[in-house]
Motif scaffolding. Structure first.
Motif, PDB file in Angstrom:
ATOM      1  N   TRP A  43       0.867  -1.176   0.000  1.00  0.00           N
ATOM      2  CA  TRP A  43       0.000   0.000   0.000  1.00  0.00           C
ATOM      3  C   TRP A  43       0.899   1.220   0.000  1.00  0.00           C
ATOM      4  O   TRP A  43       1.904   1.261   0.714  1.00  0.00           O
ATOM      5  CB  TRP A  43      -0.896   0.017   1.236  1.00  0.00           C
ATOM      6  CG  TRP A  43      -1.946  -1.053   1.234  1.00  0.00           C
ATOM      7  CD1 TRP A  43      -1.778  -2.360   1.582  1.00  0.00           C
ATOM      8  CD2 TRP A  43      -3.310  -0.904   0.851  1.00  0.00           C
ATOM      9  NE1 TRP A  43      -2.966  -3.038   1.442  1.00  0.00           N
ATOM     10  CE2 TRP A  43      -3.926  -2.169   1.004  1.00  0.00           C
ATOM     11  CE3 TRP A  43      -4.082   0.162   0.407  1.00  0.00           C
ATOM     12  CZ2 TRP A  43      -5.271  -2.393   0.715  1.00  0.00           C
ATOM     13  CZ3 TRP A  43      -5.424  -0.054   0.130  1.00  0.00           C
ATOM     14  CH2 TRP A  43      -6.000  -1.318   0.278  1.00  0.00           C
ATOM     15  N   LYS A  74       1.067   5.758  -0.255  1.00  0.00           N
ATOM     16  CA  LYS A  74       0.447   7.089  -0.275  1.00  0.00           C
ATOM     17  C   LYS A  74       1.575   8.071  -0.572  1.00  0.00           C
ATOM     18  O   LYS A  74       2.261   8.543   0.330  1.00  0.00           O
ATOM     19  CB  LYS A  74      -0.213   7.410   1.062  1.00  0.00           C
ATOM     20  CG  LYS A  74      -0.912   8.763   1.089  1.00  0.00           C
ATOM     21  CD  LYS A  74      -1.519   9.034   2.456  1.00  0.00           C
ATOM     22  CE  LYS A  74      -2.199  10.397   2.494  1.00  0.00           C
ATOM     23  NZ  LYS A  74      -2.704  10.697   3.854  1.00  0.00           N
ATOM     24  N   GLU A 118      -3.040  10.388  -2.339  1.00  0.00           N
ATOM     25  CA  GLU A 118      -4.062   9.340  -2.410  1.00  0.00           C
ATOM     26  C   GLU A 118      -3.452   7.998  -1.990  1.00  0.00           C
ATOM     27  O   GLU A 118      -2.254   7.782  -2.129  1.00  0.00           O
ATOM     28  CB  GLU A 118      -4.636   9.230  -3.824  1.00  0.00           C
ATOM     29  CG  GLU A 118      -5.318  10.487  -4.317  1.00  0.00           C
ATOM     30  CD  GLU A 118      -6.550  10.850  -3.493  1.00  0.00           C
ATOM     31  OE1 GLU A 118      -7.311   9.931  -3.122  1.00  0.00           O
ATOM     32  OE2 GLU A 118      -6.728  12.052  -3.208  1.00  0.00           O
ATOM     33  N   ILE A 119      -4.293   7.091  -1.514  1.00  0.00           N
ATOM     34  CA  ILE A 119      -3.844   5.768  -1.065  1.00  0.00           C
ATOM     35  C   ILE A 119      -4.126   4.747  -2.163  1.00  0.00           C
ATOM     36  O   ILE A 119      -5.233   4.721  -2.733  1.00  0.00           O
ATOM     37  CB  ILE A 119      -4.560   5.363   0.241  1.00  0.00           C
ATOM     38  CG1 ILE A 119      -4.195   6.358   1.348  1.00  0.00           C
ATOM     39  CG2 ILE A 119      -4.177   3.941   0.650  1.00  0.00           C
ATOM     40  CD1 ILE A 119      -4.981   6.167   2.628  1.00  0.00           C
ATOM     41  N   TYR A 120      -3.129   3.892  -2.440  1.00  0.00           N
ATOM     42  CA  TYR A 120      -3.244   2.885  -3.496  1.00  0.00           C
ATOM     43  C   TYR A 120      -2.733   1.539  -2.994  1.00  0.00           C
ATOM     44  O   TYR A 120      -1.738   1.469  -2.276  1.00  0.00           O
ATOM     45  CB  TYR A 120      -2.421   3.284  -4.730  1.00  0.00           C
ATOM     46  CG  TYR A 120      -2.858   4.577  -5.351  1.00  0.00           C
ATOM     47  CD1 TYR A 120      -3.863   4.608  -6.320  1.00  0.00           C
ATOM     48  CD2 TYR A 120      -2.266   5.782  -4.968  1.00  0.00           C
ATOM     49  CE1 TYR A 120      -4.256   5.809  -6.893  1.00  0.00           C
ATOM     50  CE2 TYR A 120      -2.657   6.980  -5.541  1.00  0.00           C
ATOM     51  CZ  TYR A 120      -3.658   6.993  -6.493  1.00  0.00           C
ATOM     52  OH  TYR A 120      -4.056   8.179  -7.058  1.00  0.00           O
ATOM     53  N   GLY A 146       6.955   9.282   0.721  1.00  0.00           N
ATOM     54  CA  GLY A 146       5.565   9.024   1.065  1.00  0.00           C
ATOM     55  C   GLY A 146       5.475   7.844   2.017  1.00  0.00           C
ATOM     56  O   GLY A 146       6.472   7.424   2.606  1.00  0.00           O
TER      57      GLY A 146
END
Length: 199
Positions: free
Chosen positions: A14, A16, A71-73, A139
């Motif tokens: 994950w 960001k 944004e979170i991915y 990040g």
């Protein structure tokens, strides 16, 4: 096989990102310390695309503006190499963002890893930096998972829908059901919502 690391691999993480600029390495394996991703590497490009290299060659680059700052991915790379080390061939490589496949290379479009001597450089996987000088990632990175198998579409989607779960410890799939039906106030349309998993 001289190496402990597998030629078939899946990496899940994950992210960001704080900013989209330069080339920021998300993960990298390169026994030569030359930054060419001789084994493999995933890079976040300054245009918001993701670049995957394997065997020292570009395998694919996604469309630009796929990733945005702040944004979170959920990112998953899978690499299936059925004929093992000692050659530069592989079966397929896939890249998923938020549970959906965004890039795929098969057969002659992708590359395998040569057989490397056992040393600390081969054993190391670098997160958020390259083995050689270059841009590091700026990040957040969380929940990094590495598998010695190719994860399936269903496993990747399940991991995205259940953050923190492993591919082999996912909750039971949901049963399809319509959760909401609404009519626009001016009667111009109907909105139907249902439960689902990405992909």
């Amino acid at each position: 096989m001289a190496n402990w690391f597998p030629c078939t691999v899946s990496v899940s993480l994950w992210i960001k990102p704080e900013a989209i600029e330069g080339e920021q390495t998300l993960f990298n394996r390169d026994p030569l310390y030359d930054g060419t991703d001789k084994i493999y590497g995933l890079i976040l490009s300054g245009d918001g695309s993701l670049i995957f290299n394997a065997g020292g060659a570009l395998i694919f680059q996604t469309d630009s503006d796929l990733i945005e700052a702040g944004e979170i991915y959920h990112i998953v790379m899978t690499h299936l190499d059925e004929d093992g080390f000692g050659n530069d061939t592989a079966t397929r490589t896939r890249l998923y963002v938020n549970g959906v496949m965004v890039a795929e290379a098969q057969a002659e479009e992708t590359f395998g890893f040569d057989e490397y001597p056992s040393n600390s450089r081969v054993f190391t996987m670098f997160l958020a930096s390259k083995t050689a000088a270059g841009f590091g990632y700026t990040g957040d990175i969380d929940d990094v998972q590495i598998y010695s198998v190719e994860l399936s579409d269903q496993e990747v989607a399940g991991m995205y829908s259940s953050p923190g779960a492993t591919a082999f410890n996912l909750p039971d799939p949901i049963d399809f059901s319509i959760t909401d039906v609404s009519i626009a106030p001016d009667n111009s349309g109907v909105t139907v919502s249902w439960n689902s998993l990405p992909g």
